[in-house]
Design a protein around this motif. Structure first.
Motif, PDB file in Angstrom:
ATOM      1  N   GLY A 166      -6.374   2.737  11.704  1.00 24.90           N
ATOM      2  CA  GLY A 166      -5.433   1.821  12.005  1.00 24.90           C
ATOM      3  C   GLY A 166      -5.490   0.422  11.928  1.00 24.90           C
ATOM      4  O   GLY A 166      -6.702  -0.026  11.588  1.00 24.90           O
ATOM      5  N   ILE A 167      -4.526  -0.425  12.144  1.00 24.75           N
ATOM      6  CA  ILE A 167      -4.729  -1.986  11.920  1.00 24.75           C
ATOM      7  C   ILE A 167      -5.299  -2.587  13.161  1.00 24.75           C
ATOM      8  O   ILE A 167      -5.145  -1.844  14.381  1.00 24.75           O
ATOM      9  CB  ILE A 167      -3.391  -2.503  11.509  1.00 24.75           C
ATOM     10  N   ARG A 168      -5.858  -3.583  12.863  1.00 23.89           N
ATOM     11  CA  ARG A 168      -6.463  -4.359  14.298  1.00 23.89           C
ATOM     12  C   ARG A 168      -5.408  -5.228  14.797  1.00 23.89           C
ATOM     13  O   ARG A 168      -4.678  -5.942  14.114  1.00 23.89           O
ATOM     14  CB  ARG A 168      -7.534  -5.189  13.726  1.00 23.89           C
ATOM     15  N   GLN A 169      -5.335  -5.026  16.184  1.00 21.19           N
ATOM     16  CA  GLN A 169      -4.315  -5.927  16.864  1.00 21.19           C
ATOM     17  C   GLN A 169      -4.451  -7.482  16.860  1.00 21.19           C
ATOM     18  O   GLN A 169      -3.757  -8.206  17.125  1.00 21.19           O
ATOM     19  CB  GLN A 169      -3.816  -5.508  18.266  1.00 21.19           C
ATOM     20  N   ASP A 170      -5.797  -7.961  16.386  1.00 20.76           N
ATOM     21  CA  ASP A 170      -6.160  -9.350  16.480  1.00 20.76           C
ATOM     22  C   ASP A 170      -6.025  -9.828  15.387  1.00 20.76           C
ATOM     23  O   ASP A 170      -6.424 -11.105  14.994  1.00 20.76           O
ATOM     24  CB  ASP A 170      -7.686  -9.186  17.295  1.00 20.76           C
ATOM     25  N   ILE A 171      -5.559  -9.192  14.295  1.00 20.92           N
ATOM     26  CA  ILE A 171      -5.091  -9.877  12.835  1.00 20.92           C
ATOM     27  C   ILE A 171      -3.806  -9.829  12.525  1.00 20.92           C
ATOM     28  O   ILE A 171      -3.220  -8.744  12.867  1.00 20.92           O
ATOM     29  CB  ILE A 171      -6.071  -9.035  11.942  1.00 20.92           C
ATOM     30  N   LEU A 172      -3.430 -11.158  12.095  1.00 17.64           N
ATOM     31  CA  LEU A 172      -1.916 -10.976  11.574  1.00 17.64           C
ATOM     32  C   LEU A 172      -1.828 -10.499  10.116  1.00 17.64           C
ATOM     33  O   LEU A 172      -2.663 -11.070   9.421  1.00 17.64           O
ATOM     34  CB  LEU A 172      -1.394 -12.331  11.619  1.00 17.64           C
ATOM     35  N   TYR A 173      -1.118  -9.452   9.721  1.00 13.25           N
ATOM     36  CA  TYR A 173      -0.973  -8.790   8.513  1.00 13.25           C
ATOM     37  C   TYR A 173       0.235  -9.128   7.742  1.00 13.25           C
ATOM     38  O   TYR A 173       1.082  -9.105   8.292  1.00 13.25           O
ATOM     39  CB  TYR A 173      -1.301  -7.312   8.460  1.00 13.25           C
ATOM     40  N   ARG A 174      -0.226  -9.679   6.445  1.00 13.42           N
ATOM     41  CA  ARG A 174       0.889 -10.250   5.754  1.00 13.42           C
ATOM     42  C   ARG A 174       0.637  -9.194   4.272  1.00 13.42           C
ATOM     43  O   ARG A 174      -0.159  -9.424   3.571  1.00 13.42           O
ATOM     44  CB  ARG A 174       0.915 -11.583   5.295  1.00 13.42           C
ATOM     45  N   ILE A 175       1.639  -8.255   4.174  1.00  7.80           N
ATOM     46  CA  ILE A 175       1.700  -7.538   2.993  1.00  7.80           C
ATOM     47  C   ILE A 175       2.929  -8.220   2.001  1.00  7.80           C
ATOM     48  O   ILE A 175       3.838  -8.156   2.526  1.00  7.80           O
ATOM     49  CB  ILE A 175       1.604  -6.111   3.092  1.00  7.80           C
ATOM     50  N   ILE A 176       2.192  -8.420   0.915  1.00  2.00           N
ATOM     51  CA  ILE A 176       3.446  -8.890  -0.164  1.00  2.00           C
ATOM     52  C   ILE A 176       3.521  -7.938  -1.278  1.00  2.00           C
ATOM     53  O   ILE A 176       2.604  -7.629  -2.078  1.00  2.00           O
ATOM     54  CB  ILE A 176       2.842 -10.423  -0.678  1.00  2.00           C
ATOM     55  N   VAL A 177       4.686  -7.307  -1.465  1.00  2.00           N
ATOM     56  CA  VAL A 177       4.920  -6.384  -2.746  1.00  2.00           C
ATOM     57  C   VAL A 177       4.941  -7.430  -3.820  1.00  2.00           C
ATOM     58  O   VAL A 177       5.732  -8.465  -3.885  1.00  2.00           O
ATOM     59  CB  VAL A 177       6.451  -5.695  -2.639  1.00  2.00           C
ATOM     60  N   THR A 178       4.398  -6.900  -5.004  1.00  2.00           N
ATOM     61  CA  THR A 178       4.211  -7.849  -6.057  1.00  2.00           C
ATOM     62  C   THR A 178       5.023  -7.543  -7.281  1.00  2.00           C
ATOM     63  O   THR A 178       4.798  -8.136  -8.163  1.00  2.00           O
ATOM     64  CB  THR A 178       2.524  -7.955  -6.274  1.00  2.00           C
ATOM     65  N   THR A 179       5.648  -6.438  -7.228  1.00  2.00           N
ATOM     66  CA  THR A 179       6.741  -6.048  -8.151  1.00  2.00           C
ATOM     67  C   THR A 179       7.812  -5.380  -7.833  1.00  2.00           C
ATOM     68  O   THR A 179       7.683  -4.696  -6.713  1.00  2.00           O
ATOM     69  CB  THR A 179       5.784  -5.078  -9.266  1.00  2.00           C
ATOM     70  N   ASN A 180       8.779  -5.418  -8.394  1.00  2.00           N
ATOM     71  CA  ASN A 180      10.336  -4.744  -8.247  1.00  2.00           C
ATOM     72  C   ASN A 180      10.587  -4.282  -9.437  1.00  2.00           C
ATOM     73  O   ASN A 180      11.704  -4.853 -10.100  1.00  2.00           O
ATOM     74  CB  ASN A 180      11.185  -5.498  -7.420  1.00  2.00           C
ATOM     75  N   PRO A 181      10.084  -3.227 -10.157  1.00  2.00           N
ATOM     76  CA  PRO A 181      10.148  -2.845 -11.572  1.00  2.00           C
ATOM     77  C   PRO A 181      11.801  -2.574 -11.810  1.00  2.00           C
ATOM     78  O   PRO A 181      12.238  -2.862 -12.879  1.00  2.00           O
ATOM     79  CB  PRO A 181       9.333  -1.555 -11.920  1.00  2.00           C
ATOM     80  N   LYS A 182      12.467  -2.067 -10.734  1.00  2.00           N
ATOM     81  CA  LYS A 182      13.736  -1.828 -11.012  1.00  2.00           C
ATOM     82  C   LYS A 182      14.926  -2.802 -10.272  1.00  2.00           C
ATOM     83  O   LYS A 182      16.053  -2.709 -10.685  1.00  2.00           O
ATOM     84  CB  LYS A 182      14.474  -0.558 -10.269  1.00  2.00           C
ATOM     85  N   GLY A 183      14.445  -3.996 -10.303  1.00  2.00           N
ATOM     86  CA  GLY A 183      15.094  -5.108  -9.594  1.00  2.00           C
ATOM     87  C   GLY A 183      15.937  -5.003  -8.658  1.00  2.00           C
ATOM     88  O   GLY A 183      17.188  -5.493  -8.384  1.00  2.00           O
ATOM     89  N   ILE A 184      15.702  -4.091  -7.805  1.00  2.00           N
ATOM     90  CA  ILE A 184      16.601  -3.691  -6.485  1.00  2.00           C
ATOM     91  C   ILE A 184      16.400  -4.785  -5.487  1.00  2.00           C
ATOM     92  O   ILE A 184      15.641  -5.332  -5.143  1.00  2.00           O
ATOM     93  CB  ILE A 184      16.058  -2.463  -5.987  1.00  2.00           C
ATOM     94  N   ILE A 185      17.616  -5.635  -5.266  1.00  2.00           N
ATOM     95  CA  ILE A 185      17.640  -6.764  -4.683  1.00  2.00           C
ATOM     96  C   ILE A 185      17.267  -6.402  -3.169  1.00  2.00           C
ATOM     97  O   ILE A 185      16.473  -7.174  -2.429  1.00  2.00           O
ATOM     98  CB  ILE A 185      19.345  -7.062  -4.299  1.00  2.00           C
ATOM     99  N   SER A 186      17.487  -5.267  -2.577  1.00  2.00           N
ATOM    100  CA  SER A 186      17.083  -5.124  -1.207  1.00  2.00           C
ATOM    101  C   SER A 186      15.529  -4.927  -0.891  1.00  2.00           C
ATOM    102  O   SER A 186      14.950  -4.822  -0.074  1.00  2.00           O
ATOM    103  CB  SER A 186      17.974  -3.876  -0.335  1.00  2.00           C
ATOM    104  N   PHE A 187      15.002  -4.578  -2.145  1.00  2.00           N
ATOM    105  CA  PHE A 187      13.501  -4.369  -2.041  1.00  2.00           C
ATOM    106  C   PHE A 187      12.918  -5.387  -1.828  1.00  2.00           C
ATOM    107  O   PHE A 187      11.932  -5.412  -0.958  1.00  2.00           O
ATOM    108  CB  PHE A 187      13.323  -3.702  -3.480  1.00  2.00           C
TER     109      PHE A 187
END
Length: 187
Positions: A166-187
């Protein structure tokens, strides 16, 4: 940058190199933010936990060389995020020896790599490897001989260890999606 900036550790992805960070490095330098690049390009034959140990050693060496003992930020791409998470969440989970303010993961395969799994698909694997030969994988590439690819397959021991930790509670995680191949706006 005002005050004492938090140093950044940069961790590249699979089949890559530290040069992928060159544009970001120029911005860090302009902002007077200290940084260190961790390279695992010469460790392709080692299992992911071993590479995570090398990352730990790299950060400790950086701290020894600079005398810095505060929090760091770690920016990772793809597999680099798995390496970093393994170090922080599995290897350093109990001790919390490494103080990380935030982990920024660009396109991480957090539950395992779909591509690693597709390489092994009995119907599509060879076609995918053939299309990627010379671009992303070398001629004659055999995913069964690629230790890292085996470690990041969904359901592998390494991915199970990450999921269990699991993740550590003492770290702020920022996950960035780097592709949206279908161009879905809500993605």
């Amino acid at each position: 940058m005002i005050g004492n900036p938090v140093p950044v550790v940069l961790v590249h992805g699979w089949n890559s190199h530290p040069g992928v960070w060159n544009q970001l490095v120029s911005r860090l330098e302009a902002a007077h933010i200290p940084y260190s690049r961790f390279s695992h390009e010469d460790m392709a034959d080692r299992p992911l936990p071993s590479i995570a140990g090398a990352l730990r050693d790299h950060i400790r060496e950086y701290r020894d060389e600079t005398g810095y003992d505060g929090a760091t930020d770690i920016i990772c791409h793809s597999l680099g995020t798995c390496i970093t998470r393994y170090f922080l969440e599995v290897m350093d989970r109990a001790e919390h020896r490494e103080h990380v303010r935030q982990l920024i993961g660009l396109g991480p395969p957090n539950n395992g790599s779909a591509l690693a799994e597709l390489f092994h698909d009995p119907e599509q694997g060879a076609t995918i490897i053939n299309r990627l030969t010379g671009v992303f994988v070398p001629e004659g590439y055999d995913p069964k001989a690629d230790t890292i690819v085996q470690d990041v397959r969904p359901g592998s021991r390494v991915m199970d260890e990450l999921r269990t930790a699991g993740i550590r509670q003492d770290i702020l995680y920022r996950i960035i999606v780097t592709t949206n191949p279908k161009g879905i706006i809500s993605f």
